[in-house]
Every structure is written in C-alpha cells, then in structure tokens.
Design a protein around this motif. Sequence first.
Motif, mmCIF file in Angstrom:
data_model
loop_
_atom_site.group_PDB
_atom_site.id
_atom_site.type_symbol
_atom_site.label_atom_id
_atom_site.label_comp_id
_atom_site.label_asym_id
_atom_site.label_seq_id
_atom_site.Cartn_x
_atom_site.Cartn_y
_atom_site.Cartn_z
ATOM 1 N N VAL A 31 -1.781 6.610 9.629
ATOM 2 C CA VAL A 31 -1.224 6.185 8.351
ATOM 3 C C VAL A 31 -2.403 5.698 7.515
ATOM 4 O O VAL A 31 -3.116 4.781 7.915
ATOM 5 C CB VAL A 31 -0.203 5.043 8.536
ATOM 6 N N ARG A 32 -2.642 6.321 6.371
ATOM 7 C CA ARG A 32 -3.755 5.944 5.494
ATOM 8 C C ARG A 32 -3.208 5.194 4.291
ATOM 9 O O ARG A 32 -2.096 5.455 3.814
ATOM 10 C CB ARG A 32 -4.512 7.170 5.005
ATOM 11 N N SER A 33 -4.008 4.280 3.763
ATOM 12 C CA SER A 33 -3.538 3.436 2.666
ATOM 13 C C SER A 33 -4.193 3.784 1.345
ATOM 14 O O SER A 33 -5.347 4.194 1.290
ATOM 15 C CB SER A 33 -3.859 1.965 2.966
ATOM 16 N N ALA A 34 -3.426 3.608 0.293
ATOM 17 C CA ALA A 34 -3.948 3.532 -1.068
ATOM 18 C C ALA A 34 -3.310 2.297 -1.667
ATOM 19 O O ALA A 34 -2.089 2.223 -1.791
ATOM 20 C CB ALA A 34 -3.580 4.776 -1.869
ATOM 21 N N PHE A 35 -4.095 1.305 -2.011
ATOM 22 C CA PHE A 35 -3.530 0.067 -2.556
ATOM 23 C C PHE A 35 -2.839 0.343 -3.886
ATOM 24 O O PHE A 35 -3.346 1.075 -4.719
ATOM 25 C CB PHE A 35 -4.628 -0.983 -2.764
ATOM 26 N N GLU A 93 7.000 -4.633 19.051
ATOM 27 C CA GLU A 93 8.353 -4.476 18.500
ATOM 28 C C GLU A 93 8.397 -3.536 17.304
ATOM 29 O O GLU A 93 9.444 -2.939 17.015
ATOM 30 C CB GLU A 93 8.906 -5.845 18.077
ATOM 31 N N ASP A 94 7.259 -3.410 16.577
ATOM 32 C CA ASP A 94 7.247 -2.583 15.369
ATOM 33 C C ASP A 94 6.644 -1.198 15.584
ATOM 34 O O ASP A 94 6.626 -0.378 14.657
ATOM 35 C CB ASP A 94 6.474 -3.295 14.250
ATOM 36 N N LEU A 95 6.177 -0.898 16.788
ATOM 37 C CA LEU A 95 5.564 0.410 17.040
ATOM 38 C C LEU A 95 6.523 1.586 16.798
ATOM 39 O O LEU A 95 6.084 2.642 16.338
ATOM 40 C CB LEU A 95 5.014 0.466 18.464
ATOM 41 N N PRO A 96 7.832 1.463 17.109
ATOM 42 C CA PRO A 96 8.716 2.603 16.854
ATOM 43 C C PRO A 96 8.723 3.056 15.391
ATOM 44 O O PRO A 96 9.019 4.224 15.109
ATOM 45 C CB PRO A 96 10.095 2.076 17.278
ATOM 46 N N LEU A 97 8.401 2.158 14.459
ATOM 47 C CA LEU A 97 8.376 2.537 13.038
ATOM 48 C C LEU A 97 7.384 3.656 12.765
ATOM 49 O O LEU A 97 7.561 4.428 11.818
ATOM 50 C CB LEU A 97 8.025 1.323 12.172
ATOM 51 N N LEU A 98 6.331 3.735 13.572
ATOM 52 C CA LEU A 98 5.322 4.769 13.357
ATOM 53 C C LEU A 98 5.889 6.167 13.573
ATOM 54 O O LEU A 98 5.347 7.148 13.056
ATOM 55 C CB LEU A 98 4.125 4.540 14.282
ATOM 56 N N GLU A 99 6.968 6.286 14.340
ATOM 57 C CA GLU A 99 7.595 7.585 14.562
ATOM 58 C C GLU A 99 8.359 8.062 13.335
ATOM 59 O O GLU A 99 8.495 9.267 13.107
ATOM 60 C CB GLU A 99 8.546 7.510 15.762
ATOM 61 N N ILE A 100 8.881 7.128 12.560
ATOM 62 C CA ILE A 100 9.738 7.465 11.423
ATOM 63 C C ILE A 100 8.962 7.450 10.101
ATOM 64 O O ILE A 100 9.217 8.254 9.207
ATOM 65 C CB ILE A 100 10.928 6.478 11.328
ATOM 66 N N PHE A 101 8.006 6.531 9.982
ATOM 67 C CA PHE A 101 7.258 6.385 8.729
ATOM 68 C C PHE A 101 6.475 7.660 8.446
ATOM 69 O O PHE A 101 5.746 8.161 9.299
ATOM 70 C CB PHE A 101 6.308 5.191 8.812
ATOM 71 N N ASN A 102 6.593 8.166 7.223
ATOM 72 C CA ASN A 102 5.956 9.428 6.842
ATOM 73 C C ASN A 102 4.984 9.203 5.693
ATOM 74 O O ASN A 102 5.384 9.173 4.532
ATOM 75 C CB ASN A 102 7.023 10.453 6.448
ATOM 76 N N PRO A 103 3.678 9.057 5.983
ATOM 77 C CA PRO A 103 2.720 8.823 4.899
ATOM 78 C C PRO A 103 2.550 10.020 3.976
ATOM 79 O O PRO A 103 2.053 9.883 2.856
ATOM 80 C CB PRO A 103 1.412 8.529 5.655
ATOM 81 N N LYS A 104 2.987 11.196 4.422
ATOM 82 C CA LYS A 104 2.789 12.398 3.604
ATOM 83 C C LYS A 104 3.652 12.422 2.355
ATOM 84 O O LYS A 104 3.385 13.195 1.434
ATOM 85 C CB LYS A 104 3.057 13.648 4.444
ATOM 86 N N ILE A 105 4.705 11.625 2.324
ATOM 87 C CA ILE A 105 5.562 11.636 1.130
ATOM 88 C C ILE A 105 5.411 10.347 0.326
ATOM 89 O O ILE A 105 6.260 10.013 -0.489
ATOM 90 C CB ILE A 105 7.040 11.882 1.496
ATOM 91 N N GLY A 106 4.302 9.640 0.561
ATOM 92 C CA GLY A 106 3.979 8.488 -0.275
ATOM 93 C C GLY A 106 4.811 7.259 -0.033
ATOM 94 O O GLY A 106 4.956 6.419 -0.925
ATOM 95 N N GLN A 107 5.396 7.132 1.158
ATOM 96 C CA GLN A 107 6.169 5.923 1.446
ATOM 97 C C GLN A 107 5.249 4.700 1.424
ATOM 98 O O GLN A 107 4.098 4.767 1.846
ATOM 99 C CB GLN A 107 6.859 6.051 2.803
ATOM 100 N N LYS A 108 5.773 3.596 0.916
ATOM 101 C CA LYS A 108 4.982 2.382 0.766
ATOM 102 C C LYS A 108 5.075 1.527 2.028
ATOM 103 O O LYS A 108 6.095 1.533 2.719
ATOM 104 C CB LYS A 108 5.465 1.583 -0.445
ATOM 105 N N MET A 144 0.832 -1.188 0.000
ATOM 106 C CA MET A 144 0.000 0.000 0.000
ATOM 107 C C MET A 144 0.873 1.247 0.000
ATOM 108 O O MET A 144 2.039 1.199 0.384
ATOM 109 C CB MET A 144 -0.913 0.003 1.233
ATOM 110 N N LYS A 145 0.298 2.338 -0.423
ATOM 111 C CA LYS A 145 1.010 3.607 -0.456
ATOM 112 C C LYS A 145 0.400 4.534 0.579
ATOM 113 O O LYS A 145 -0.816 4.713 0.625
ATOM 114 C CB LYS A 145 0.916 4.237 -1.841
ATOM 115 N N GLY A 146 1.250 5.091 1.423
ATOM 116 C CA GLY A 146 0.751 6.040 2.406
ATOM 117 C C GLY A 146 0.214 7.279 1.732
ATOM 118 O O GLY A 146 0.753 7.752 0.730
ATOM 119 N N MET A 147 -0.890 7.824 2.271
ATOM 120 C CA MET A 147 -1.517 9.007 1.687
ATOM 121 C C MET A 147 -1.384 10.193 2.628
ATOM 122 O O MET A 147 -1.460 10.061 3.843
ATOM 123 C CB MET A 147 -2.998 8.736 1.409
#
Length: 369
Positions: free
Chosen positions: A281-285, A347-362, A266-269
Amino acid sequence: MKQLKGTALYCGIGVSLKEMEEHLKMASELGINAVFTSLQLPEANKDEVLRDFRPMADIAHHYGMLVDADLSTRSARMFGIDPKNFKEIKSFGVDIARLDGGYTDEETVNAINNDVGIIIDLNASSITEKKLEIYTKLGANTEQVRFCHNYHPMRYTGLSVNDAKKQHKLIHDYGFRVSGFIPSLNHQRIGCSIGLPTLERHRFMDPHCSIQECYLLGFDDIFFGDDLASKEELTFLATLEPYVTEFRMKKTLDCDVNQWLDGRVMKGMGYGDNLDPIPIVRSAFINAESVYKPWEGFNDGIVAERKRGDVSVCKKELLRYAGEIQIAKCDLPKDEYIGKIGEIIPEDLPLLEIFNPKIGQKFKISIVE
C-alpha cells in the motif's frame, strides 16, 4: 437518507428494561442513532415482548434513535398486529420494518408506499434484479426503501466477500442503500455464542476491523447483530469514518514519528483494478504538507526484511519518493532505500486483504502503544 449506525436489543430473552435503557443511553451518547430488534425470535417469551417492546422503543425514541424491527406476516399477527396495517406497526414503536416473509410482491409494494413514514427494509442477501424491476414497475416509492442483509447464527453460513460485492453492485446500481451486521465480541445474544455477522469472515474479527471491511465492501449502514455491544465496540462504530480506513500501528523504533504520521489522511496509489494485486500500500498525502516535505527523520527507518503489515518509509536516496509511506501486504525482501518504522497490529491485518490502493482508497495510520 441518513447513515445508520446501530446497536441491537431483543425483548423477551432475559434482558431487563432497565438494562436496555442504560444501554440505549450510553449508545446514544456515543453517537449511535438506531437500534435493531426482532419480533420473530422463536426463543423469546411472547408475554415479555408484549410488555417490553413498546417501552423499549419509547426509550430509543427519547434518545433520538430509530427502531428497526425484523418481522413477518406471521409474527406480526402473533402480537396482534395486522401485517398490512402500517399505522398499527408504527404505533407499536417501529420506524423501519424489515420484512422477512409472508408478503407478496404487491403487498411488499403497498408496504413500501405506506403513508405513515415507515421505511421498509428488504433482504439485501436475496434480492434479484428481476425483483427490483417488478417493484419498480408496480410503482414502489423508492424513497422509503432500504436493503438489509441477514445475520447468520450458524457457523459457515455467512456471506462471502464476493457474495457481498455482487449484491452491493446490484443494489447501488438501482440507487439504494445497503446495511448489514457485525458481531459483538463482548456479548453474544442468548443461544448465539458464535456471534451474528453478515459476512462469515467477521464472526470472530475485532470490530475495529470488521466495521472498516464493511465500509470497504460497500455497506452504507452497519448494525451490531448481537445485543449489548460494549462501549468500546460502539465507539468504534460511532467514530470510524466510512471512507478513510484506519490502520493501527505499533512503532518499532524510538523516533518522533507521531506528530508527522499519526492520523494523517493519505491516498492509496496504484493503477487499474484489483485483479493484479500489488504487494504494498503506497501513500500520497492529501492533507497537511506534501509528500515532498517529509518527516525529518525519514532516514531513521530500520533496513530489514519486511513482514506482512510492516510500515516503512522511503529514504532520502529515493529523491522525489522520499518520505512515502508503504505498508507491506505480503513478506518482502530487504531494500536499502526502505526503512521500517512500525507494524500494523495483528487485529487490523485482515484489512490488507480488502483495502485496494489501486482505486485511490484513503487511509490513515494511528499509532498505539
């Protein structure tokens, strides 16, 4: 230059050549293509290094792996190597030489321009634009340069996220690759019981998470700093994708969401930069069916207050948004049109701090039991 995914081994600190061979065989079979080592560990037994280093390098080469060795002019001389003679360094078994002290600017450029094919690693943590301009003006062969961060054996001395971002922008603006280290939670190098990370926040972090944070922060190549990383840890490094963040989720309701969601990219929106964080984090398939052909059970989600890391699906009442996946980045109130279907594992919650849906990260969500 190809991407490097590396393990680590160190001669002269009590690890036998047989153990090294077993580890390199396993690592290569998993897809690891490089091994980091050092020729300047003060605690290493010099005689054992001289005995084991070249055989270790030969084994690595047998399994198709590159040998990246940390050295200085002083340590090279200690092992009878002329630090300016890269033919000698290559004959010692080194494919990538990480220069760590003793070289002038001119000597560094001469090293970069060596004619035996050795790649030169320079310190990514301390490089400045002024130094890059000096190397360029002196005629450095940019095809033979990488940049590699330090690892940090002492707590609270590792880089911050902002430190890494700043250095990576500089290095990438000049067109170079950057690598760094993550610690093993399975085995720490002798005398380094708190791991060998580049980033301080990774010191005790699950490698599944720290590897992906490295990719999100612009690391091109990743090595374990600690030696003898486990099979599971090396598998994470070998298989995790650089441009698709994988969140592991436990289901919180008994419904057939697996085939519809498990592993789907999915692509972050969102819009703009990350200065004004959005709470989800919102998805676009971006593969398989469109979001407009959602999972048949999207109305089965549990309507409740959402906690950080909760995974939810938009219900049919939201019409064109029905079936959209959301991951809460913070605690959120109950929404009658949003139903919870799972939880990102701790264990994967810290990723939410770094993941940036605003720039379309998958991203993708893998369902675990």
